[in-house]
Design an enzyme around this catalytic site. Structure first.
Site, PDB file in Angstrom:
ATOM      1  N   LYS A 126      -3.297 -11.340   2.261  1.00  0.00           N
ATOM      2  CA  LYS A 126      -3.221 -10.123   1.426  1.00  0.00           C
ATOM      3  C   LYS A 126      -3.837  -8.933   2.152  1.00  0.00           C
ATOM      4  O   LYS A 126      -3.271  -7.849   2.154  1.00  0.00           O
ATOM      5  CB  LYS A 126      -3.969 -10.308   0.087  1.00  0.00           C
ATOM      6  CG  LYS A 126      -3.374 -11.318  -0.840  1.00  0.00           C
ATOM      7  CD  LYS A 126      -4.037 -11.259  -2.209  1.00  0.00           C
ATOM      8  CE  LYS A 126      -5.524 -11.549  -2.173  1.00  0.00           C
ATOM      9  NZ  LYS A 126      -5.874 -12.920  -1.754  1.00  0.00           N
TER      10      LYS A 126
ATOM     11  N   ARG B 175      -8.297 -10.110 -10.612  1.00  0.00           N
ATOM     12  CA  ARG B 175      -8.396 -11.533 -10.330  1.00  0.00           C
ATOM     13  C   ARG B 175      -8.599 -12.350 -11.607  1.00  0.00           C
ATOM     14  O   ARG B 175      -8.696 -13.571 -11.529  1.00  0.00           O
ATOM     15  CB  ARG B 175      -9.597 -11.774  -9.412  1.00  0.00           C
ATOM     16  CG  ARG B 175      -9.266 -12.072  -7.946  1.00  0.00           C
ATOM     17  CD  ARG B 175     -10.582 -12.188  -7.234  1.00  0.00           C
ATOM     18  NE  ARG B 175     -10.630 -12.833  -5.980  1.00  0.00           N
ATOM     19  CZ  ARG B 175     -10.587 -12.233  -4.786  1.00  0.00           C
ATOM     20  NH1 ARG B 175     -10.355 -10.948  -4.710  1.00  0.00           N
ATOM     21  NH2 ARG B 175     -10.768 -12.931  -3.684  1.00  0.00           N
TER      22      ARG B 175
ATOM     23  N   ARG C 226     -10.459 -16.869  10.635  1.00  0.00           N
ATOM     24  CA  ARG C 226     -10.377 -15.405  10.530  1.00  0.00           C
ATOM     25  C   ARG C 226     -11.603 -14.716  11.124  1.00  0.00           C
ATOM     26  O   ARG C 226     -12.728 -15.150  10.939  1.00  0.00           O
ATOM     27  CB  ARG C 226     -10.258 -15.043   9.051  1.00  0.00           C
ATOM     28  CG  ARG C 226     -10.449 -13.570   8.741  1.00  0.00           C
ATOM     29  CD  ARG C 226      -9.816 -13.191   7.454  1.00  0.00           C
ATOM     30  NE  ARG C 226     -10.421 -13.823   6.296  1.00  0.00           N
ATOM     31  CZ  ARG C 226      -9.907 -13.719   5.064  1.00  0.00           C
ATOM     32  NH1 ARG C 226      -8.818 -13.025   4.858  1.00  0.00           N
ATOM     33  NH2 ARG C 226     -10.504 -14.309   4.051  1.00  0.00           N
TER      34      ARG C 226
ATOM     35  N   ARG D   9     -16.799 -13.955   8.330  1.00  0.00           N
ATOM     36  CA  ARG D   9     -17.396 -13.774   6.997  1.00  0.00           C
ATOM     37  C   ARG D   9     -18.082 -15.071   6.576  1.00  0.00           C
ATOM     38  O   ARG D   9     -17.537 -16.147   6.789  1.00  0.00           O
ATOM     39  CB  ARG D   9     -16.290 -13.435   5.990  1.00  0.00           C
ATOM     40  CG  ARG D   9     -15.819 -12.009   6.067  1.00  0.00           C
ATOM     41  CD  ARG D   9     -14.564 -11.770   5.272  1.00  0.00           C
ATOM     42  NE  ARG D   9     -14.523 -12.400   3.963  1.00  0.00           N
ATOM     43  CZ  ARG D   9     -13.510 -12.280   3.095  1.00  0.00           C
ATOM     44  NH1 ARG D   9     -12.460 -11.531   3.416  1.00  0.00           N
ATOM     45  NH2 ARG D   9     -13.540 -12.867   1.932  1.00  0.00           N
TER      46      ARG D   9
ATOM     47  N   ARG E  61     -13.323 -21.155  -3.124  1.00  0.00           N
ATOM     48  CA  ARG E  61     -12.604 -19.914  -3.468  1.00  0.00           C
ATOM     49  C   ARG E  61     -11.180 -20.242  -3.914  1.00  0.00           C
ATOM     50  O   ARG E  61     -10.653 -19.612  -4.830  1.00  0.00           O
ATOM     51  CB  ARG E  61     -12.586 -18.956  -2.265  1.00  0.00           C
ATOM     52  CG  ARG E  61     -13.947 -18.294  -2.047  1.00  0.00           C
ATOM     53  CD  ARG E  61     -14.058 -17.655  -0.684  1.00  0.00           C
ATOM     54  NE  ARG E  61     -13.070 -16.634  -0.438  1.00  0.00           N
ATOM     55  CZ  ARG E  61     -12.665 -16.264   0.776  1.00  0.00           C
ATOM     56  NH1 ARG E  61     -13.159 -16.830   1.846  1.00  0.00           N
ATOM     57  NH2 ARG E  61     -11.771 -15.308   0.902  1.00  0.00           N
TER      58      ARG E  61
HETATM   59  P1  AMP Z   1     -11.902 -11.144  -0.821  1.00  0.00           P
HETATM   60  O1  AMP Z   1     -12.300 -10.306   0.334  1.00  0.00           O
HETATM   61  O2  AMP Z   1     -10.837 -10.536  -1.662  1.00  0.00           O
HETATM   62  O3  AMP Z   1     -11.566 -12.560  -0.402  1.00  0.00           O
HETATM   63  O4  AMP Z   1     -13.185 -11.249  -1.792  1.00  0.00           O
HETATM   64  C1  AMP Z   1     -14.396 -11.817  -1.326  1.00  0.00           C
HETATM   65  C2  AMP Z   1     -15.275 -12.149  -2.525  1.00  0.00           C
HETATM   66  O5  AMP Z   1     -15.607 -10.954  -3.242  1.00  0.00           O
HETATM   67  C3  AMP Z   1     -14.670 -13.067  -3.572  1.00  0.00           C
HETATM   68  O6  AMP Z   1     -14.777 -14.440  -3.243  1.00  0.00           O
HETATM   69  C4  AMP Z   1     -15.511 -12.715  -4.801  1.00  0.00           C
HETATM   70  O7  AMP Z   1     -16.805 -13.282  -4.747  1.00  0.00           O
HETATM   71  C5  AMP Z   1     -15.661 -11.194  -4.648  1.00  0.00           C
HETATM   72  N1  AMP Z   1     -14.525 -10.494  -5.286  1.00  0.00           N
HETATM   73  C6  AMP Z   1     -13.555  -9.777  -4.668  1.00  0.00           C
HETATM   74  N2  AMP Z   1     -12.693  -9.259  -5.555  1.00  0.00           N
HETATM   75  C7  AMP Z   1     -13.108  -9.667  -6.769  1.00  0.00           C
HETATM   76  C8  AMP Z   1     -12.630  -9.491  -8.100  1.00  0.00           C
HETATM   77  N3  AMP Z   1     -11.515  -8.780  -8.356  1.00  0.00           N
HETATM   78  N4  AMP Z   1     -13.331 -10.049  -9.130  1.00  0.00           N
HETATM   79  C9  AMP Z   1     -14.444 -10.752  -8.897  1.00  0.00           C
HETATM   80  N5  AMP Z   1     -14.952 -10.990  -7.667  1.00  0.00           N
HETATM   81  C10 AMP Z   1     -14.292 -10.452  -6.597  1.00  0.00           C
END
Ligand code: AMP
Length: 216
Positions: free
Chosen positions: A15, A90, A129, A162, A173
């Site tokens: 994404k 989400r 990644r 990360r 996740r």
């Molecule tokens: P991402 O970079 O999108 O994989 O997000 C990394 C982490 O940020 C996720 O595993 C969550 O802990 C938090 N996070 C990101 N977006 C959201 C969201 N829309 N709602 C809740 N937690 C989020």
């Protein structure tokens, strides 16, 4: 009228990579909830400290703080023409909050590419990644390596892995995604805006499918 695109899909499906390309092509703002949390973490804000405790476990940050962070972001001037939303919403509560927020812009969610791939592909993608420290550009050690190991091709900053891309956290996740985010697939399908895209294809092919669906 402003255009809003929500990229939906599991962690590691690409994404972030596609959102950056789409934002450049369409000139819409790229709004990534994960990047916003990581920026807060880097700046050691209260929000960053709170988010870290959830992110480290691969859990979702509570809806109220996430929604208010996105609301603030969408009210910045670069979102006037619309945005590519990456990682938000989400949960069903976030999707409903987004709908209300967009009504303030006289807008709605116009298009939801749902990018999918088998679980083993997701784990391999996320755990290989590398992310750029300054602007979050994304590489993969096997599928999309940088020209010089450890350095971002675009801005020369350091690449890092990360914490939540370690295999154990990635698995959680993905589990959280199936439990809390999957209901959004039906939610957007019923609204007639969902388009399924096979995310296990190479980056360029996924982009091609996204763009041709957008043109329609
Ligand atoms: P991402 O970079 O999108 O994989 O997000 C990394 C982490 O940020 C996720 O595993 C969550 O802990 C938090 N996070 C990101 N977006 C959201 C969201 N829309 N709602 C809740 N937690 C989020």
């Amino acid at each position: 009228m402003a255009t809003f695109i929500v990229l939906l899909g599991p962690p590691g499906v690409g994404k972030g990579t596609q959102a950056k390309i789409l934002a450049e092509t369409t000139k819409l703002a790229h709004v990534s909830s994960g990047d916003l949390f990581r920026e807060n973490l880097k700046n050691q804000t209260e929000l960053g400290k709170l988010a870290k405790s959830y992110m480290d476990k691969g859990e979702l940050v509570p809806d109220d703080v996430t929604i208010s962070m996105i609301r603030d972001r969408l009210f910045r001037p670069d979102c006037e023409a619309g945005a590519i939303l990456d990682g938000f919403p989400r949960t069903p509560a976030q999707a409903e909050a987004l709908e209300k927020m967009l009504a303030d812009f006289n807008g709605k969610v116009d298009y939801v590419p749902f990018i999918t791939a088998p679980e083993e592909v997701l784990v391999e993608r996320a755990s290989g990644r590398w992310t750029c420290r300054s602007q979050g550009h994304i590489y993969h050690q096997k599928f999309n390596p940088p020209q010089k190991a450890g350095i971002c091709d675009i801005d020369g900053s350091e690449l890092y892995q990360r914490d939540d891309d370690k295999a154990e956290t990635v698995t959680n996740r993905i589990k959280v995604y199936f439990q809390q985010t999957m209901p959004l697939v039906e939610y957007y399908r019923q609204k007639g805006v969902l388009v399924e895209i096979d995310g296990s294809q190479p980056v360029e092919q996924v982009t091609e499918e996204l763009l041709s669906a957008l043109k329609k």
